[in-house]
Design an enzyme around this catalytic site. Sequence first.
Site, PDB file in Angstrom:
ATOM      1  N   HIS A   1       4.403  -2.975   1.384  1.00  0.00           N
ATOM      2  CA  HIS A   1       5.700  -3.640   1.361  1.00  0.00           C
ATOM      3  C   HIS A   1       6.773  -2.678   1.845  1.00  0.00           C
ATOM      4  CE1 HIS A   1       9.141  -5.955  -0.086  1.00  0.00           C
ATOM      5  NE2 HIS A   1       8.316  -6.976  -0.039  1.00  0.00           N
TER       6      HIS A   1
ATOM      7  N   ASP B   1       1.409 -11.747  -1.990  1.00  0.00           N
ATOM      8  CA  ASP B   1       0.452 -12.573  -1.256  1.00  0.00           C
ATOM      9  C   ASP B   1      -1.014 -12.256  -1.554  1.00  0.00           C
ATOM     10  OD1 ASP B   1       2.401 -14.050   0.253  1.00  0.00           O
ATOM     11  OD2 ASP B   1       2.765 -12.232   1.399  1.00  0.00           O
TER      12      ASP B   1
HETATM   13  N1  CMC Z   1      -3.144  -2.043   5.439  1.00  0.00           N
HETATM   14  C1  CMC Z   1      -3.341  -0.839   6.006  1.00  0.00           C
HETATM   15  N2  CMC Z   1      -2.370   0.027   6.285  1.00  0.00           N
HETATM   16  C2  CMC Z   1      -1.109  -0.353   5.996  1.00  0.00           C
HETATM   17  C3  CMC Z   1      -0.824  -1.601   5.411  1.00  0.00           C
HETATM   18  C4  CMC Z   1      -1.894  -2.460   5.140  1.00  0.00           C
HETATM   19  N3  CMC Z   1      -1.676  -3.674   4.596  1.00  0.00           N
HETATM   20  N4  CMC Z   1       0.511  -1.723   5.241  1.00  0.00           N
HETATM   21  C5  CMC Z   1       1.038  -0.579   5.697  1.00  0.00           C
HETATM   22  N5  CMC Z   1       0.063   0.258   6.153  1.00  0.00           N
HETATM   23  C6  CMC Z   1       0.250   1.622   6.693  1.00  0.00           C
HETATM   24  C7  CMC Z   1       0.758   1.604   8.101  1.00  0.00           C
HETATM   25  O1  CMC Z   1      -0.293   1.625   9.034  1.00  0.00           O
HETATM   26  C8  CMC Z   1       1.611   2.849   8.146  1.00  0.00           C
HETATM   27  O2  CMC Z   1       0.741   3.959   8.245  1.00  0.00           O
HETATM   28  P1  CMC Z   1       1.209   5.277   9.060  1.00  0.00           P
HETATM   29  O3  CMC Z   1       2.407   5.794   8.315  1.00  0.00           O
HETATM   30  O4  CMC Z   1       0.036   6.172   9.013  1.00  0.00           O
HETATM   31  O5  CMC Z   1       1.549   4.811  10.440  1.00  0.00           O
HETATM   32  C9  CMC Z   1       2.225   2.900   6.751  1.00  0.00           C
HETATM   33  O6  CMC Z   1       1.283   2.221   5.908  1.00  0.00           O
HETATM   34  C10 CMC Z   1       3.591   2.234   6.647  1.00  0.00           C
HETATM   35  O7  CMC Z   1       3.458   0.903   7.132  1.00  0.00           O
HETATM   36  P2  CMC Z   1       4.532   0.194   8.037  1.00  0.00           P
HETATM   37  O8  CMC Z   1       3.870  -0.902   8.794  1.00  0.00           O
HETATM   38  O9  CMC Z   1       5.302   1.211   8.825  1.00  0.00           O
HETATM   39  O10 CMC Z   1       5.490  -0.379   6.897  1.00  0.00           O
HETATM   40  P3  CMC Z   1       6.536  -1.557   7.032  1.00  0.00           P
HETATM   41  O11 CMC Z   1       7.501  -1.378   5.926  1.00  0.00           O
HETATM   42  O12 CMC Z   1       7.078  -1.612   8.418  1.00  0.00           O
HETATM   43  O13 CMC Z   1       5.660  -2.882   6.823  1.00  0.00           O
HETATM   44  C11 CMC Z   1       4.441  -4.645   5.799  1.00  0.00           C
HETATM   45  C12 CMC Z   1       5.525  -3.564   5.636  1.00  0.00           C
HETATM   46  C13 CMC Z   1       4.483  -5.562   4.595  1.00  0.00           C
HETATM   47  C14 CMC Z   1       4.741  -5.471   7.058  1.00  0.00           C
HETATM   48  C15 CMC Z   1       3.053  -3.975   5.921  1.00  0.00           C
HETATM   49  O14 CMC Z   1       2.771  -3.280   4.736  1.00  0.00           O
HETATM   50  C16 CMC Z   1       1.931  -4.954   6.241  1.00  0.00           C
HETATM   51  O15 CMC Z   1       1.709  -5.277   7.415  1.00  0.00           O
HETATM   52  N6  CMC Z   1       1.205  -5.498   5.209  1.00  0.00           N
HETATM   53  C17 CMC Z   1       0.194  -6.479   5.410  1.00  0.00           C
HETATM   54  C18 CMC Z   1       0.834  -7.843   5.550  1.00  0.00           C
HETATM   55  C19 CMC Z   1       1.377  -8.354   4.224  1.00  0.00           C
HETATM   56  O16 CMC Z   1       0.704  -8.347   3.205  1.00  0.00           O
HETATM   57  N7  CMC Z   1       2.635  -8.864   4.262  1.00  0.00           N
HETATM   58  C20 CMC Z   1       3.272  -9.448   3.100  1.00  0.00           C
HETATM   59  C21 CMC Z   1       4.508  -8.697   2.689  1.00  0.00           C
HETATM   60  S1  CMC Z   1       5.081  -9.113   1.048  1.00  0.00           S
HETATM   61  C22 CMC Z   1       5.574 -10.744   0.937  1.00  0.00           C
HETATM   62  C23 CMC Z   1       5.968 -11.429   2.154  1.00  0.00           C
HETATM   63  O17 CMC Z   1       6.953 -11.070   2.814  1.00  0.00           O
HETATM   64  O18 CMC Z   1       5.326 -12.410   2.458  1.00  0.00           O
END
Ligand code: CMC
Length: 390
Positions: free
Chosen positions: A272, A330
């Site tokens: 998140h 989720d």
């Molecule tokens: N699985 C594997 N690695 C992950 C995940 C994941 N679900 N989420 C983040 N990471 C890693 C990412 O690769 C990055 O690694 P590094 O620093 O080595 O490059 C690090 O963690 C930070 O991730 P980010 O993508 O830069 O973080 P963000 O704040 O931009 O994204 C997020 C947040 C929710 C989009 C992301 O965690 C994600 O894609 N999660 C999976 C989709 C998900 O469950 N979304 C629901 C969010 S909560 C409720 C909603 O809005 O619906």
Amino acid sequence: TGMFTYDPGFMATAACESAITYIDGDKGQLLYRGYPIDQLATNCDFLSVAYLIMNGELPSPDQKRDFDNLVTHHTLVHEQMHTFLQGFRRDAHPMAVLTGLVGALSAFYHDSTDITNPRHREVSAIRLIAKLPTLVAMAYKHSLGQPFIYPQNDLSYTGNFLRMMFATPCDDYQVNDVVERALDRIFILHADHEQNASTSTVRLCGSSGTNPFAAIAAGVACLWGPAHGGANEACLNMLESIQAQGGVAKVGEFMEKVKDKNSGVRLMGFGHRVYKNYDPRAKLMQETCREVLGALGLENDPLFKLAMELERIALEDKYFVDRKLYPNVDFYSGIVQRAIGIPTSLFTAIFALARTVGWIAQWNEMLSDPDYKIGRPRQLYTGAAVRNVK
Ligand code: CMC
């Protein structure tokens, strides 16, 4: 970066003031109008929480009765909405249908679209909250080819939605209390979440002065993506695919793929932008999952076992620990929804139904501020310098 602050993804930019929802991501705390989410989820129903989010206070018993009546009074949609719905393919994704239906409401309710008038804004808000369950159920019935079930106004908000979803003209559908309570709780947990992508979309869209139905349709469209509300559908598809390949025995192998940056695979329902600790909604969702599966005799649900195992491994794994990745709302919501008979493709529409409360409250908050301005981000231009057409 010259004149502007460069902040792609809004990692460090507050775009508004808001008095609605507070998140402390380090503590894993979520408050609606100051009330902890677990207390609201345990002690209130969804319409009380909707009232709270919109008005700032929990309703008195009289206010609650009036609010319930008001919402109930608006559950029907114009008959011509059915004609519009008929134009969609039966296999259209429900979020495609919902984006269209919500946008189409703006063609029917001209009498409430003077956004400068607080009374008009309130009527639009009530209409949206009241009609979303009707629209989601219509989208579902259309996908099945079953006749549409009209709202029945002596039922609760959530009971009525369940009936519109699952009743047919041939049988007398009885709402199951456990199922009703679980779905109501899902609605509460999704009702608002400060300036997430879809809420920011609604604010930006609404800041041009467009009508509220169009602004909420923009929110629905944004929510659809798998990084946002679409994660519940993506998460259940992920669990089913691991299950099909061997289930718990394959978790280790799957996790290796997640940790491999070249695989493009993420653990859906994890991570998140704001929470760097356990998402309090995920905790409540996991409890609800256990309750519902128990009550429905599905204690041995293999997908629940699988999700628990993925969580257990992730919370001990350096990759997830270092990045502070925890289950989000989720991760477990799909398992609950599946148990109560909601098809996977409809999960994000359920999210949209509930989040409509937050969207419309935030839209109203923005428009109530006499100093609000159209949202207009700037850019850092990286294109060609001026040149001449030869
Ligand atoms: N699985 C594997 N690695 C992950 C995940 C994941 N679900 N989420 C983040 N990471 C890693 C990412 O690769 C990055 O690694 P590094 O620093 O080595 O490059 C690090 O963690 C930070 O991730 P980010 O993508 O830069 O973080 P963000 O704040 O931009 O994204 C997020 C947040 C929710 C989009 C992301 O965690 C994600 O894609 N999660 C999976 C989709 C998900 O469950 N979304 C629901 C969010 S909560 C409720 C909603 O809005 O619906």
